[in-house]
Scaffold this active site. Structure first.
Site, PDB file in Angstrom:
ATOM      1  CE  LYS A  87      -2.492   1.517   3.646  1.00 38.87           C
ATOM      2  NZ  LYS A  87      -2.323   2.977   3.732  1.00 38.87           N
TER       3      LYS A  87
ATOM      4  CG  ASP B 215      -4.866   4.423   1.849  1.00 41.06           C
ATOM      5  OD1 ASP B 215      -5.971   4.968   1.704  1.00 41.06           O
ATOM      6  OD2 ASP B 215      -4.348   4.196   2.959  1.00 41.06           O
TER       7      ASP B 215
ATOM      8  CE  LYS C  63      -7.740   6.347   4.613  1.00 46.40           C
ATOM      9  NZ  LYS C  63      -6.365   5.853   4.375  1.00 46.40           N
TER      10      LYS C  63
ATOM     11  CG  ASP D 104     -12.041  17.880  -4.720  1.00 43.45           C
ATOM     12  OD1 ASP D 104     -12.975  18.677  -4.968  1.00 43.45           O
ATOM     13  OD2 ASP D 104     -10.865  18.245  -4.606  1.00 43.45           O
TER      14      ASP D 104
ATOM     15  CB  THR E 166      -9.575   1.834  12.288  1.00 43.50           C
ATOM     16  OG1 THR E 166      -8.413   2.251  11.583  1.00 43.50           O
ATOM     17  CG2 THR E 166     -10.325   0.830  11.460  1.00 43.50           C
TER      18      THR E 166
ATOM     19  NE  ARG F 278       1.482   2.934  13.009  1.00 45.38           N
ATOM     20  CZ  ARG F 278       0.624   3.768  13.614  1.00 45.38           C
ATOM     21  NH1 ARG F 278       1.076   4.752  14.363  1.00 45.38           N
ATOM     22  NH2 ARG F 278      -0.666   3.614  13.477  1.00 45.38           N
TER      23      ARG F 278
HETATM   24  O1  C5P Z   1       0.619   1.247  11.065  1.00 42.93           O
HETATM   25  P1  C5P Z   1      -0.808   0.830  10.934  1.00 42.93           P
HETATM   26  O2  C5P Z   1      -1.000  -0.679  10.880  1.00 42.93           O
HETATM   27  O3  C5P Z   1      -1.693   1.479  11.969  1.00 42.93           O
HETATM   28  O4  C5P Z   1      -1.222   1.393   9.508  1.00 42.93           O
HETATM   29  C1  C5P Z   1      -2.508   1.271   9.010  1.00 42.93           C
HETATM   30  C2  C5P Z   1      -2.545   1.794   7.616  1.00 42.93           C
HETATM   31  O5  C5P Z   1      -3.874   1.741   7.179  1.00 42.93           O
HETATM   32  C3  C5P Z   1      -2.088   3.252   7.459  1.00 42.93           C
HETATM   33  O6  C5P Z   1      -1.377   3.328   6.234  1.00 42.93           O
HETATM   34  C4  C5P Z   1      -3.368   4.044   7.376  1.00 42.93           C
HETATM   35  O7  C5P Z   1      -3.261   5.141   6.506  1.00 42.93           O
HETATM   36  C5  C5P Z   1      -4.339   3.032   6.816  1.00 42.93           C
HETATM   37  N1  C5P Z   1      -5.679   3.159   7.350  1.00 42.93           N
HETATM   38  C6  C5P Z   1      -6.733   3.222   6.498  1.00 42.93           C
HETATM   39  N2  C5P Z   1      -7.993   3.369   6.965  1.00 42.93           N
HETATM   40  C7  C5P Z   1      -8.231   3.392   8.264  1.00 42.93           C
HETATM   41  C8  C5P Z   1      -7.162   3.279   9.153  1.00 42.93           C
HETATM   42  C9  C5P Z   1      -5.888   3.169   8.658  1.00 42.93           C
HETATM   43  O8  C5P Z   1      -6.542   3.167   5.295  1.00 42.93           O
HETATM   44  N3  C5P Z   1      -9.483   3.451   8.686  1.00 42.93           N
END
Ligand code: C5P
Length: 241
Positions: free
Chosen positions: A35, A62, A64, A67, A126, A218
């Site tokens: 990603k 990703d 997001k 607009d 999240t 992470r």
């Molecule tokens: O490091 P971590 O496992 O928390 O990273 C999660 C990844 O998922 C990040 O790149 C974040 O931008 C993405 N994410 C997402 N949607 C969410 C939460 C996190 O795309 N609701």
């Protein structure tokens, strides 16, 4: 229906193409896709995506997008030409925005003779809990009800799936059926730090509930041994690590 058999997507949240390529080189055999999010894309640009695709990686871009429909459609065309396997838009942008994004991606893929990317709607992040959701953002009702409503809207608009917390997988599956793609970030192997994630589950729980893909950042990329961390997740979900 998915483009990817291995459900593990690792988030390459780094600043440079060199760092991304180093991680990609090590992790490619253990991941279904990589990603590229706003950190890497905004520091290294589309070149980061091109370089990973050259290395035969499937790339989830990703960004997001959120607009007006015409602008998002233009970005959807650009990401399709770039070769994204998956890209996403915010469901909060509404039906017309999502429809135009999905139509633009299919049309552009057709013109270029390539497989269309999966277009995915982001529901409630999240990192948002019920207190932030209601008191800061002013939403009424539960997060789960909002996520399911946005998932239905995304499906009606012709999108392939949603990004949601593992906690909402069952409700989305019930509402949108077995072929709808559910991508779940907020996944934390047992014992890993939650960081800023609030609505988490383990990889095993998420896959058992019906997640199509798990996004993990992470816990893999900041591990002392990222390959070992990725392999441990695969073993946890019953795949050869
Ligand atoms: O490091 P971590 O496992 O928390 O990273 C999660 C990844 O998922 C990040 O790149 C974040 O931008 C993405 N994410 C997402 N949607 C969410 C939460 C996190 O795309 N609701």
């Amino acid at each position: 229906m998915s483009l990817i058999k291995n459900p593990l997507i690792v988030a390459l949240d780094v600043d440079t193409v060199d760092e991304a390529e180093a991680l990609a080189g090590a992790l490619a055999p253990y991941t279904g896709a990589l990603k590229v999010g706003m950190q890497l894309f905004n520091s290294a640009g589309p070149e980061a995506v091109r370089r990973l695709i050259e290395k035969k990686a499937s790339v989830f871009v990703d960004l997001k997008l959120h607009d007006i429909p015409n602008t998002v459609a233009g970005a959807a065309r650009a990401l399709t030409r770039l070769g994204a396997a998956i890209f996403n838009v915010h469901a909060a942008g509404g039906r017309a925005m999502m429809q135009e994004a999905a139509n633009a991606a299919r049309d552009e893929a057709g013109k270029s003779g390539i497989k269309p990317p999966q277009v995915i709607a982001v529901t409630v992040l999240t990192s948002i809990d019920e207190v932030i959701f209601s008191q800061e953002l002013g939403f009424h009702g539960s997060i789960e009800d909002r996520v399911v409503a946005w998932a239905r809207l995304a499906q009606e608009a012709g999108l392939d799936g949603v990004v949601a917390s593992p906690k909402e997988i069952s409700a989305i599956r019930k509402a949108c059926g077995k072929d709808f793609v559910i991508i779940t970030p907020g996944v934390r192997p047992a014992g890993a730090a939650a960081n800023d994630q609030k609505r988490t589950m383990t990889p095993y729980e998420a896959v058992n509930l019906g997640a199509s893909y798990l996004v993990v950042g992470r816990p893999v990329t900041a591990a002392q041994d990222p390959v070992e961390a990725a392999r441990a997740i695969l073993k946890e979900i019953g795949l050869p690590g």
